[in-house]
Design a protein around this motif. Sequence first.
Motif, PDB file in Angstrom:
ATOM      1  N   ASP A  59     -78.696  22.882 -13.059  1.00  0.00           N
ATOM      2  CA  ASP A  59     -77.330  23.334 -13.386  1.00  0.00           C
ATOM      3  C   ASP A  59     -76.728  23.974 -12.266  1.00  0.00           C
ATOM      4  O   ASP A  59     -75.448  24.019 -12.172  1.00  0.00           O
ATOM      5  N   PHE A  60     -77.249  24.975 -11.615  1.00  0.00           N
ATOM      6  CA  PHE A  60     -76.689  25.620 -10.147  1.00  0.00           C
ATOM      7  C   PHE A  60     -76.395  24.482  -9.367  1.00  0.00           C
ATOM      8  O   PHE A  60     -75.158  24.459  -8.980  1.00  0.00           O
ATOM      9  N   GLU A  62     -75.350  21.176  -9.983  1.00  0.00           N
ATOM     10  CA  GLU A  62     -74.233  20.609 -10.740  1.00  0.00           C
ATOM     11  C   GLU A  62     -72.897  21.424 -10.785  1.00  0.00           C
ATOM     12  O   GLU A  62     -71.937  20.681 -11.162  1.00  0.00           O
ATOM     13  N   ASN A  63     -73.253  22.748 -11.029  1.00  0.00           N
ATOM     14  CA  ASN A  63     -72.101  23.387 -11.210  1.00  0.00           C
ATOM     15  C   ASN A  63     -71.345  23.788 -10.033  1.00  0.00           C
ATOM     16  O   ASN A  63     -71.343  25.099  -9.478  1.00  0.00           O
ATOM     17  N   ARG A  64     -70.698  22.894  -9.357  1.00  0.00           N
ATOM     18  CA  ARG A  64     -70.251  22.775  -8.215  1.00  0.00           C
ATOM     19  C   ARG A  64     -68.884  23.834  -7.839  1.00  0.00           C
ATOM     20  O   ARG A  64     -68.612  24.246  -6.972  1.00  0.00           O
ATOM     21  N   SER A  65     -68.213  23.690  -8.910  1.00  0.00           N
ATOM     22  CA  SER A  65     -66.845  24.433  -9.046  1.00  0.00           C
ATOM     23  C   SER A  65     -67.015  25.934  -8.655  1.00  0.00           C
ATOM     24  O   SER A  65     -66.087  26.703  -8.219  1.00  0.00           O
ATOM     25  N   SER A  66     -67.936  26.597  -8.974  1.00  0.00           N
ATOM     26  CA  SER A  66     -68.150  27.923  -9.076  1.00  0.00           C
ATOM     27  C   SER A  66     -69.183  28.420  -7.947  1.00  0.00           C
ATOM     28  O   SER A  66     -69.837  29.633  -8.134  1.00  0.00           O
ATOM     29  N   THR A  67     -69.580  27.547  -7.025  1.00  0.00           N
ATOM     30  CA  THR A  67     -70.539  28.172  -5.850  1.00  0.00           C
ATOM     31  C   THR A  67     -69.681  27.883  -4.747  1.00  0.00           C
ATOM     32  O   THR A  67     -68.890  27.441  -4.545  1.00  0.00           O
ATOM     33  N   ASP A  70     -70.754  23.667  -1.106  1.00  0.00           N
ATOM     34  CA  ASP A  70     -70.390  22.496  -1.805  1.00  0.00           C
ATOM     35  C   ASP A  70     -71.136  21.436  -1.454  1.00  0.00           C
ATOM     36  O   ASP A  70     -71.272  20.948  -0.262  1.00  0.00           O
ATOM     37  N   SER A  72     -70.782  18.295  -3.130  1.00  0.00           N
ATOM     38  CA  SER A  72     -70.315  17.094  -3.389  1.00  0.00           C
ATOM     39  C   SER A  72     -69.925  15.972  -2.419  1.00  0.00           C
ATOM     40  O   SER A  72     -69.846  14.746  -2.802  1.00  0.00           O
ATOM     41  N   THR A 150     -77.974  34.321  -5.368  1.00  0.00           N
ATOM     42  CA  THR A 150     -77.469  34.407  -6.813  1.00  0.00           C
ATOM     43  C   THR A 150     -78.431  35.099  -7.776  1.00  0.00           C
ATOM     44  O   THR A 150     -78.207  35.776  -8.599  1.00  0.00           O
TER      45      THR A 150
END
Length: 382
Positions: A59-60, A62-67, A70, A72, A150
């Motif tokens: 999950d960490f 795949e949750n690229r927007s809040s980390t 990057d 991607s 984190t």
Amino acid sequence: MKKPLSILLALLLGLSLVSCIQAPQPAAVSLESQETETDPPVKPSIPKDFSDPKTIALDFLENRSSTIVDCSEREYSYAEMEADLGELAALYPDLFSYRSFGKSVAGRELYVGILGNPNAKKQVLVSAGLHGREYLTPLLVMKQLEFYLTYYDVGHYSRIPYATLFEEVCFYVIPMNNPDGIMLSQEGIGSLTDPTLRATVEAIYYSDLSAGLTSQTNINKYLQYWKANARGVDLNRNFDALWEEYFNYSLPSFAQYKGPSAASEPETRATVALIEGLSNLVSVLCIHSQGEVLYWNCGQAPTLLDTTLDFTEALAERSGYKIVEEQNNDASLSDWCALKKGLIAVTIETGLGLCPLDLDKFEPIWNDHFDLLPLTAVYFRD
């Protein structure tokens, strides 16, 4: 004539007043926006339940927007790494720091990140990005650092909290041991601003083309497969451990040229100095690509050989990677650490395919290694 004149003056005065009223005013400066710019970075909110680390780690990723780091795109640049190191250090000043330990041929700073307690009784060094085209490895170790920071207060491995593990074992992480080579592979000849270095790399290209070592007619396509530093020296063949015995290419090349002398390159010398300056170092992990194999046998003394194999078996059990039994001597960083410094040194070849690996290889690599450093800390803490 006085009446019309007075009427005209009144009209002009009225228009002037209207224009003053309607004139655009300077935008007000928001105190709130000023405070936001100077506020320290905010730590992400995290779940306190760490009972399913694999799911949390995925999950960490795949949750690229809040980390911060990057994932991607596969081309993780030197500038991105610099920025991410700074952001992690600002966000977790009590847990993480970084510093330069030297410069590359092209003058780029070589950085080491320090995770955990610098006064710990055990230290482990992690080297990534020693080969230019293997730039998924810097992305891996930077994402690992962000993950551990984190979840520093709630994460655990083998029921031992991250906070305890990183207090007892401090990790020195080199994300890009060869930044010039990585940027040549990612961005081509334009990544070098020094005209002399550009001419050097261009000459190496034509030399390799003439020798049949490449068939690429475009220099930037050729450079995508570049492993060496900006002088055509393969840094993982440049360490002073059986350097005299190792031989492959006799001229600077995209790969396998060991250099004019052992430790001839500034990146090699800086890494050696960093390691020699760590008083409690017990192990070195060399992260490479590709093959999903583990190299450990450098011809060490029997006791060190057995201990290295034992640790390698722990890595293999977790990752599923194959242990290579044959002795491997090629003037590598692992060779030097094992033969000259008596350290437990393992080379981890991540991923399958030809380098530079495609981005779709990163998730399997992440799943195999997201807990590599906690596993290592558990092994060495006693």
